[in-house]
Write a protein that holds these residues in place. Structure first.
Motif, short mmCIF file in Angstrom:
data_model
loop_
_atom_site.label_atom_id
_atom_site.label_comp_id
_atom_site.label_asym_id
_atom_site.label_seq_id
_atom_site.Cartn_x
_atom_site.Cartn_y
_atom_site.Cartn_z
N GLU A 1 0.82 -1.20 0.00
CA GLU A 1 0.00 0.00 0.00
C GLU A 1 0.86 1.26 0.00
O GLU A 1 0.54 2.24 -0.67
CB GLU A 1 -0.94 -0.01 1.21
CG GLU A 1 -1.87 1.19 1.33
CD GLU A 1 -2.90 1.29 0.20
OE1 GLU A 1 -3.63 2.30 0.19
OE2 GLU A 1 -2.96 0.40 -0.66
N VAL A 2 1.97 1.23 0.72
CA VAL A 2 2.90 2.37 0.72
C VAL A 2 3.41 2.62 -0.70
O VAL A 2 3.47 3.76 -1.18
CB VAL A 2 4.08 2.12 1.68
CG1 VAL A 2 5.16 3.19 1.50
CG2 VAL A 2 3.59 2.12 3.12
N LEU A 3 3.80 1.55 -1.38
CA LEU A 3 4.29 1.68 -2.75
C LEU A 3 3.21 2.22 -3.68
O LEU A 3 3.45 3.12 -4.49
CB LEU A 3 4.81 0.34 -3.26
CG LEU A 3 6.04 -0.23 -2.54
CD1 LEU A 3 6.35 -1.63 -3.07
CD2 LEU A 3 7.24 0.69 -2.70
N LEU A 4 2.02 1.64 -3.59
CA LEU A 4 0.93 2.06 -4.47
C LEU A 4 0.60 3.54 -4.28
O LEU A 4 0.33 4.25 -5.25
CB LEU A 4 -0.31 1.20 -4.22
CG LEU A 4 -0.21 -0.27 -4.61
CD1 LEU A 4 -1.43 -1.04 -4.11
CD2 LEU A 4 -0.07 -0.43 -6.12
N LYS A 5 0.63 4.01 -3.04
CA LYS A 5 0.32 5.41 -2.77
C LYS A 5 1.37 6.35 -3.35
O LYS A 5 1.12 7.55 -3.56
CB LYS A 5 0.18 5.64 -1.26
CG LYS A 5 -1.11 5.09 -0.68
CD LYS A 5 -1.23 5.37 0.81
CE LYS A 5 -2.58 4.89 1.34
NZ LYS A 5 -2.70 5.12 2.81
N HIS A 6 2.57 5.81 -3.62
CA HIS A 6 3.65 6.62 -4.20
C HIS A 6 3.86 6.27 -5.68
O HIS A 6 4.94 6.50 -6.24
CB HIS A 6 4.94 6.42 -3.41
CG HIS A 6 4.93 7.09 -2.07
ND1 HIS A 6 4.36 6.50 -0.95
CD2 HIS A 6 5.39 8.30 -1.66
CE1 HIS A 6 4.49 7.32 0.08
NE2 HIS A 6 5.11 8.41 -0.32
N ASN A 7 2.82 5.72 -6.30
CA ASN A 7 2.84 5.41 -7.73
C ASN A 7 3.95 4.45 -8.13
O ASN A 7 4.52 4.55 -9.22
CB ASN A 7 2.95 6.71 -8.55
CG ASN A 7 1.78 7.64 -8.32
OD1 ASN A 7 0.63 7.21 -8.31
ND2 ASN A 7 2.06 8.91 -8.12
N VAL A 8 4.24 3.51 -7.25
CA VAL A 8 5.21 2.45 -7.54
C VAL A 8 4.43 1.15 -7.74
O VAL A 8 3.57 0.80 -6.93
CB VAL A 8 6.24 2.30 -6.41
CG1 VAL A 8 7.23 1.18 -6.75
CG2 VAL A 8 6.98 3.61 -6.19
N THR A 9 4.73 0.45 -8.82
CA THR A 9 3.99 -0.76 -9.17
C THR A 9 4.70 -2.02 -8.68
O THR A 9 5.83 -2.29 -9.11
CB THR A 9 3.81 -0.85 -10.70
OG1 THR A 9 3.04 0.26 -11.14
CG2 THR A 9 3.13 -2.15 -11.11
N PRO A 10 4.10 -2.81 -7.80
CA PRO A 10 4.69 -4.09 -7.40
C PRO A 10 4.57 -5.09 -8.56
O PRO A 10 3.54 -5.16 -9.23
CB PRO A 10 3.83 -4.53 -6.21
CG PRO A 10 3.12 -3.28 -5.75
CD PRO A 10 2.91 -2.48 -6.99
#
Length: 258
Positions: free
Chosen positions: A133-142
């Motif tokens: 969720e932290v990544l997604l909120k910063h526009n980083v794609t897992p």
């Protein structure tokens, strides 16, 4: 509520450099939060055969001994995953590669032996969304490969369709989740020899009939089981077909309904 797209790619898309590059260019342009899950079974099978390691399958699922797990870790978590991440970066899509062990994202346990011993195959128990969720909120794609772990140092081979389904379910209370299974065909086919025989809508009732009649077999069985599992756990939409369906809803594809 924001929409989260969970996209799984596999089949000939992974094995075709041109098709993969085209897919990743399109995927990079999808706006909003997204998660990519990839398979790689064909490449793993090819490498196993080149090393004279026997490949065993049952009902579309791979039997994973210690040697096979080593190959899967190298192929899935290494070559395929990092190649995809690098290409996404080249397309200005910031991304991070994951196994289930990374960030303790997906915890599983060894599949219990009933009639078949699947070896080092994991059944997913929990998905920890906090790091993702932290990544997604910063526009980083897992970008997930099909490997999980048991929090005791053991990696497990886990069906990529299941990984995608469980990720979609885990985020269903935070987003409106759309789960997409992308492969080389336009959808689930009524006749495997007729690429135009796409079954556009599959529900619980006709799925049972299609299985009983032998229309749906082998690797498509676990894929569709995961589709229905997701729909029954509040994932808002599940589709199967060629990647074009992600960018053009008028493209013929299969939609799963309750």
């Amino acid at each position: 509520m924001k929409t989260l797209k969970v996209v799984k790619i596999g089949g000939n898309i992974i094995d075709d450099d041109t098709a993969l590059a085209e897919f990743l260019q399109g995927f990079s342009k999808i706006e909003g939060p997204k998660i990519l899950v990839h398979g790689g079974g064909k490449l793993a099978t090819k490498m196993a055969k080149s090393m004279n390691i026997e490949v065993k399958m049952t009902d579309g699922r791979r039997i994973t001994d210690a040697d096979t797990l080593d190959i899967i870790t190298m192929v899935y978590g290494g070559k395929i995953n990092k190649n995809i991440v690098a290409q996404l970066q080249a397309n200005a899509c910031n991304s991070v590669g994951f196994t289930g062990a990374d960030g303790n994202a997906i915890v599983s346990e060894k599949r219990p032996v009933k009639t078949i011993d699947y070896g080092f195959v994991g059944d997913i128990k929990t998905v920890n969304t906090e790091v993702l969720e932290v990544l997604l909120k910063h526009n980083v794609t897992p970008v997930f490969c099909a490997i999980t772990h048991n929090e005791k140092g053991q990696l497990f081979n886990t069906n990529a369709d299941t990984v995608a389904s469980e990720l979609a379910i885990a985020f269903a209370n935070l987003y409106q989740v759309e789960l997409n299974y992308c492969f080389e065909k336009d959808g689930v086919l009524l006749d495997v020899d007729d690429p135009n025989s796409v079954i556009e809508d599959i529900n619980t009732a006709n799925y049972a009939t299609l299985k009983a009649e032998g229309v749906i077999t082998d690797g498509m069985l676990p894929k569709l089981d995961n589709c229905f599992h997701a729909i029954s756990h509040h994932v808002s939409k599940v589709c199967l077909g060629k990647p074009n369906m992600l960018f053009n809803q008028n493209t013929k594809h299969t939609t799963i309904q309750a």
